[in-house]
Design a protein around this motif. Structure first.
Motif, short mmCIF file in Angstrom:
data_model
loop_
_atom_site.label_atom_id
_atom_site.label_comp_id
_atom_site.label_asym_id
_atom_site.label_seq_id
_atom_site.Cartn_x
_atom_site.Cartn_y
_atom_site.Cartn_z
N ASN A 15 -2.77 -4.54 0.69
CA ASN A 15 -3.58 -5.80 0.58
C ASN A 15 -3.03 -6.89 1.36
OD1 ASN A 15 -5.46 -4.83 -1.21
ND2 ASN A 15 -4.23 -5.27 -3.09
N PHE A 16 -1.53 -6.87 1.20
CA PHE A 16 -0.88 -8.23 2.18
C PHE A 16 -0.98 -7.78 3.60
CE2 PHE A 16 2.78 -9.98 4.47
CZ PHE A 16 2.88 -11.12 3.77
N ARG A 17 -0.87 -6.79 4.28
CA ARG A 17 -0.89 -6.55 5.70
C ARG A 17 -2.52 -6.60 6.15
NH1 ARG A 17 3.50 -4.31 8.58
NH2 ARG A 17 5.40 -3.92 7.12
N GLU A 18 -3.33 -6.00 5.16
CA GLU A 18 -4.53 -5.94 5.63
C GLU A 18 -5.15 -7.45 5.55
OE1 GLU A 18 -6.72 -3.90 6.72
OE2 GLU A 18 -5.11 -2.04 6.36
N LEU A 19 -4.58 -8.24 4.72
CA LEU A 19 -5.11 -9.68 4.66
C LEU A 19 -4.45 -10.54 5.80
CD1 LEU A 19 -6.77 -11.79 3.09
CD2 LEU A 19 -4.62 -12.28 1.89
N ILE A 20 -3.31 -10.29 6.22
CA ILE A 20 -2.70 -10.92 7.60
C ILE A 20 -3.55 -10.58 8.66
CG2 ILE A 20 -0.78 -10.75 9.00
CD1 ILE A 20 -0.07 -12.35 6.47
N GLN A 21 -3.98 -9.19 8.87
CA GLN A 21 -4.72 -8.91 9.98
C GLN A 21 -6.04 -9.58 10.08
OE1 GLN A 21 -4.98 -4.54 10.27
NE2 GLN A 21 -6.63 -4.51 11.80
N LEU A 22 -6.97 -9.73 8.86
CA LEU A 22 -8.02 -10.36 8.65
C LEU A 22 -7.93 -11.90 9.10
CD1 LEU A 22 -11.11 -10.36 7.77
CD2 LEU A 22 -10.25 -10.83 5.61
N LEU A 23 -7.04 -12.34 8.51
CA LEU A 23 -6.77 -13.81 9.18
C LEU A 23 -6.51 -13.76 10.49
CD1 LEU A 23 -4.30 -14.86 6.23
CD2 LEU A 23 -6.84 -15.39 6.42
N ALA A 24 -5.88 -13.12 11.01
CA ALA A 24 -5.55 -12.99 12.66
C ALA A 24 -7.11 -12.66 13.49
CB ALA A 24 -4.48 -11.97 12.87
N GLU A 25 -7.63 -11.94 12.88
CA GLU A 25 -8.95 -11.66 13.53
C GLU A 25 -9.97 -13.09 13.53
OE1 GLU A 25 -10.43 -8.27 11.70
OE2 GLU A 25 -9.08 -6.88 12.68
N GLU A 26 -9.83 -13.72 12.46
CA GLU A 26 -10.62 -15.12 12.23
C GLU A 26 -10.10 -16.37 12.99
OE1 GLU A 26 -13.61 -14.85 10.70
OE2 GLU A 26 -13.51 -12.77 10.48
N ASN A 27 -8.94 -16.08 13.42
CA ASN A 27 -8.26 -17.58 14.07
C ASN A 27 -7.33 -17.23 15.36
OD1 ASN A 27 -5.98 -19.58 14.45
ND2 ASN A 27 -7.04 -20.51 12.63
N GLY A 84 0.82 -1.36 0.08
CA GLY A 84 0.16 0.13 -0.09
C GLY A 84 0.74 1.19 0.14
N HIS A 85 0.23 2.19 -0.30
CA HIS A 85 0.92 3.47 -0.11
C HIS A 85 1.46 3.90 1.17
CE1 HIS A 85 -0.03 4.43 -4.29
NE2 HIS A 85 -1.22 4.36 -4.22
N ASP A 86 0.55 3.81 2.30
CA ASP A 86 1.16 4.06 3.47
C ASP A 86 0.78 2.95 4.69
OD1 ASP A 86 1.85 5.14 6.09
OD2 ASP A 86 -0.12 6.40 6.26
N GLU A 87 2.01 2.29 5.07
CA GLU A 87 1.96 0.90 5.64
C GLU A 87 2.31 1.29 7.08
OE1 GLU A 87 4.48 -2.14 3.80
OE2 GLU A 87 2.97 -2.36 2.15
N SER A 88 2.10 2.39 7.51
CA SER A 88 2.59 2.73 9.03
C SER A 88 1.29 2.16 9.85
CB SER A 88 2.92 4.30 9.10
OG SER A 88 1.48 4.89 8.81
N GLN A 89 1.81 2.31 11.33
CA GLN A 89 0.79 1.64 12.01
C GLN A 89 -0.52 2.61 12.29
OE1 GLN A 89 0.68 -1.23 13.98
NE2 GLN A 89 2.78 -1.77 13.24
N GLU A 90 -0.51 4.06 11.96
CA GLU A 90 -1.47 4.90 12.03
C GLU A 90 -2.17 4.95 10.60
OE1 GLU A 90 1.74 5.74 12.38
OE2 GLU A 90 1.84 5.83 14.65
N SER A 91 -1.91 4.08 9.77
CA SER A 91 -2.58 3.95 8.36
C SER A 91 -3.93 3.44 8.62
CB SER A 91 -1.66 3.68 7.45
OG SER A 91 -2.45 3.37 6.12
N THR A 92 -4.87 3.60 7.81
CA THR A 92 -6.24 3.02 7.81
C THR A 92 -6.22 2.02 6.93
OG1 THR A 92 -7.25 4.88 6.42
CG2 THR A 92 -7.56 5.27 8.82
N ASN A 93 -5.39 2.06 5.81
CA ASN A 93 -5.05 0.88 4.73
C ASN A 93 -3.72 0.83 4.44
OD1 ASN A 93 -5.40 -0.81 2.40
ND2 ASN A 93 -6.75 0.86 1.38
N LYS A 94 -3.24 -0.39 5.24
CA LYS A 94 -1.84 -0.58 4.93
C LYS A 94 -1.45 -1.34 3.80
CE LYS A 94 -1.45 -0.94 10.08
NZ LYS A 94 -2.80 -0.61 10.36
#
Length: 496
Positions: free
Chosen positions: A58-70, A46-56
């Motif tokens: 596709n890769f980091r957001e997908l990792i976060q989604l998988l973590a929330e589901e398991n 993504g354009h901004d992958e910092s901790q404060e970013s609302t959209n990090k």
């Protein structure tokens, strides 16, 4: 000593096992994320992958989604040290490269030392680096024809020697040999198809059976481009059409005007009984901007222009009165005069006729299940259609042009009157309208088409393809010919 489980050693082993388990969970999660993004062809970062970013990305957001589901994944991700999160760009690239190596290895195993065809093309990427894509075409053990990409190589220059050197390096990496190549397929660039110093020539010197065959659909595109570039009248027509699309489609307001006026015209025609209504009829249309390389898009543009002619005139009249400046108003006025001229109507329907046959052939040639003999026959039939248009198509073309002129109130020309050149109206041309439009417009364009067809679809390649096609096992070798076998044995004696 009496309680071994409480000693330091087991505690270290226990912590080590937990660390290894969490590491494998994070690695597996990253692999699954990469697998999904590669399969869908999506961007990783993504354009901004910092901790404060609302959209990090596709890769980091997908990792976060998988973590929330398991819960296990969530615990492993949250407890990861800062230097072992398995989400760094380097990790993503390493995993993607591993997938690529596994896939290419399976392709090489599927070829199994057998022969294949080589397809190569080069293009600059978004970072302005020249990249060469290498594709192999082969038949698997089940008799299925497959085309597989085996590598994208950065090349410093696009000379034939540089491309050949990089192909040699790629083949050496995967254990392939140029001796296995039984065909070459490139575009029409001189560095690729040159008979003496092109890439095809360099490979032919090492392996004579590696014959070069130009893609039929691409050759057809080049034929149509040649018509627009080599014929002055056709070139002027497409230049004016391009300007028309730019003026009419310059804003969303003008596009909406076309849609609204088309809907109004259709409602009136349906109400008067001039049009029939039903499923799939009277679809909403818009003027499409033609592409530079796909001449099928030019056919769609001209067809939509023909169908939306009244709406286009209305929009140009609006621009002529309400244009943002004098230059735009003058431009619209000039286009109105051009569109309401017989010369435009004639070239519009002439190009529709030519591009219509070419578009039908192009769509047919691009079918994956197209048999080579069928393709050869269709190319031959298209040439015959063009010859028939030249010999006997004048009356039907003129009838279509006159009908369009009557429908839209455009003055018709008497073919027996003297031709007046709109660029030089005072100069005597010593030609009648019939002589000009038939022998100066229709015949030269058709002759150019036929000449380009004969040049690109040459007799040598056509004969070679026909010889190979005669050994098609379809319908118990129905197309087999003993004469083709003998001729082919003379062309590639080593294989016999």
């Amino acid at each position: 000593m009496l309680k071994p489980d409480q000693s330091i050693g087991p505690h270290f082993n226990k912590q080590s096992n937990v660390t290894k388990e969490n590491y494998l969970i994070r690695l597996t999660t990253s692999i699954e994320a990469v697998r999904y993004l590669l399969h869908q062809g999506l961007a990783f970062r993504g354009h901004d992958e910092s901790q404060e970013s609302t959209n990090k990305g596709n890769f980091r957001e997908l990792i976060q989604l998988l973590a929330e589901e398991n819960d296990k994944v969530k615990k492993a991700v949250q407890s990861a040290p800062s230097n072992c999160k398995m989400v760094a760009p380097e990790i993503q690239k390493d995993i993607a490269n591993c997938f690529a190596e596994i896939i290419v290895k399976s392709i090489i195993e599927e070829i199994g030392g057998d022969v294949f065809c080589l397809l190569v093309d080069e293009s600059a990427d978004v970072s302005c680096k020249e990249q060469m894509a290498v594709v192999v075409r082969y038949v698997d053990k089940l008799g299925v024809i497959k085309e597989r990409l085996i590598g994208i190589v950065h090349v410093k220059e696009t000379s034939a020697s540089c491309l050949k050197s990089n192909i040699d390096n790629l083949f050496a990496k995967y254990g392939l040999s140029l001796k296995q190549v039984r065909g070459q397929g490139y575009d029409g660039a001189s560095n690729m198809r040159g008979e003496f110093n092109g890439l095809r020539a360099l490979i032919l010197r090492e392996n004579s059976p590696a014959y070069y065959i130009h893609c039929f659909a691409h050759q057809l595109q080049l034929i149509l481009v040649a018509v627009a570039k080599k014929n002055d009248d056709a070139n002027d027509f497409f230049d004016m059409t391009s300007l028309l699309i730019s003026v009419v489609g310059a804003s969303c307001k003008r596009k909406d005007m076309i849609r609204e006026k088309q809907q109004e015209r259709i409602r009136k025609a349906v109400g008067n009984g001039q049009m029939s209504s039903g499923t799939g009829l009277n679809q909403e249309q818009s003027l499409q901007r033609a592409g530079d390389t796909r001449w099928g898009s030019h056919y769609k543009t001209l067809k939509s222009l023909c169908n939306l002619f009244p709406e286009v005139i209305d929009v140009l009249q609006y621009v002529e009165k309400e244009g943002p400046n004098d230059a735009k108003r003058r431009q619209a006025r000039g286009l109105i005069d051009y569109l309401k001229d017989f010369d435009f109507v004639f070239h519009l329907h002439l190009m529709l006729l030519i591009l219509g046959h070419a578009n039908a052939l192009s769509l047919s040639l691009q079918r994956k299940d197209k048999d080579i003999l069928e393709a050869m026959v269709e190319v031959k039939l298209t040439k015959q259609k063009f010859q028939q248009i030249r010999d006997d198509g004048w009356e039907s073309l003129l009838e279509t042009v006159y009908s369009f002129c009557e429908e839209h109130g455009i003055p018709k020309l008497d073919m027996d009157e003297d031709y007046i050149d709109r660029h030089k109206p005072r100069k005597n041309t010593n030609r009648t309208n019939y002589q000009h439009y038939r022998y100066d417009c229709l015949n030269p364009v058709i002759d150019l088409q036929l000449a380009e067809f004969n040049d690109h679809f040459d007799e040598v390649n056509s004969k070679l393809l026909t010889q190979f096609a005669s050994f098609n096992p379809k319908n118990s070798f129905e197309a087999y010919k003993f004469e083709s076998l003998m001729e082919l044995a003379q062309v590639i004696p080593r294989r016999f």
